[in-house]
Design an enzyme around this catalytic site. Sequence first.
Site, PDB file in Angstrom:
ATOM      1  N   LYS A  62       3.592  31.854  34.813  1.00 19.82           N
ATOM      2  CA  LYS A  62       2.346  32.620  34.921  1.00 19.82           C
ATOM      3  C   LYS A  62       1.145  31.902  34.320  1.00 19.82           C
ATOM      4  CE  LYS A  62       3.546  36.669  36.825  1.00 19.82           C
ATOM      5  NZ  LYS A  62       2.842  37.278  37.969  1.00 19.82           N
ATOM      6  N   SER A 313      11.925  30.755  36.267  1.00 19.67           N
ATOM      7  CA  SER A 313      10.527  31.184  36.167  1.00 19.67           C
ATOM      8  C   SER A 313      10.053  31.512  34.757  1.00 19.67           C
ATOM      9  CB  SER A 313      10.283  32.393  37.073  1.00 19.67           C
ATOM     10  OG  SER A 313      11.154  33.453  36.728  1.00 19.67           O
TER      11      SER A 313
END
Length: 413
Positions: A62, A313
């Site tokens: 992110k 991730s």
Amino acid sequence: MKTGKKTQLDLDAGLSDIQRARDVLKKYIQQTPLVYNQWLSETYDCQVYLKLENMHPIGSFKIRGATYKISTLSAEEKKLGVITASAGNHAQGVAWGSKKLNVSALIIMPRHAPLVKVANTKALGAEVQLHGDCYDDAYDTAKAMAKETGRIFIPAFEDKNIIAGQGTIGLELAEQADKIDFVIGSVGGGGLMAGVSAAIQALQPQVKIVACQALGSPSMIESIKLKKAIRLPSTETFADGIAVAQASEGIRKILSERVDQWIEIDEDSIAESVLTLLEKAKILVEGAGALPLAALNQTRNQIKGKKVVLIISGGNIDVNVLSRIIDLGLVRTGRRLRINVLIPDRPGSLSRLTDLIGKQEANILQAIHDRNEPFTKLDQTEVALTLETRGPEHSASIIKVLKNHVLRLELGR
């Protein structure tokens, strides 16, 4: 999760958009490693590579989209500051990017957001306010406060620049590995795979894109099936990073054209994958980061002999959740056995039971001796046992032996 009315054209980031994002981001973040894992490769009879996005300063991909989005704001917009809603990783991405670009950041998080993510966001210098019981409540509050304060709202995924930032992962993959056959990644809102698929398929068009969602939060998968964005009544998954109830119609259209296969992963499989990555790859991942590994079990026939990239991730996981995941993973893999046994309520019965378990070379982690269980006779007592074993075969052997020496044996959970 609420979305606006952006079209696919508004959202879709092309290769040139992603390349511009990389030119900016290389000033702020380093390329993450792509690591070959021998154990996984041998287990699945293919070449398994791990793209370690958990190695970023905030422990999540992110950081890419948030930092790039903030960098595109005008000088006047940066003076106003930014605001966003997030349950964790996006919050840290916005906080980190804001700090690097000297922009004031206000983050609205739901009251039940993971404590580690709340603490980390504050540590990055952002102001954090907790509102509501879920992301949607936090989103509504953040959007209202954006109008009141003039702060610029930074979307979690439904934004072209956010997608372009996430897409820089695809550029790195194309540089780090030739002739990739499969790229597997998790989907919450879909910004990650929308960006990665745009970049990697432009540079290596032979790549098959596999996207995963948690079985308890399949908003995008259901939207793909129905050919329209839907909203789930609730989400039930410990993979909080991808617990998205409202799918984006624009991102649905992008992913419907680029994703070759969709896979749903149950909670037990996610937990088992967290444990496997911890033990076999020596990396700590959160639930969302473990889904791609769980997907390998459902693609065994397709990936044999192929080069497969798993996008790890993120690695932001609460230690209390990790403890429960490890426990669940050990049970799932047959290395932790829970049983309830009924034995005679006579002196020496418990001692004989523990001696028998010791002879089977199992380790007793917990034993709860309950003489007052309502469904036992006066001359009986129940013992709830948690045993550490070497694996499924060892556990089965222990059960077989104990059944011959106790009044009753039932498997626990």
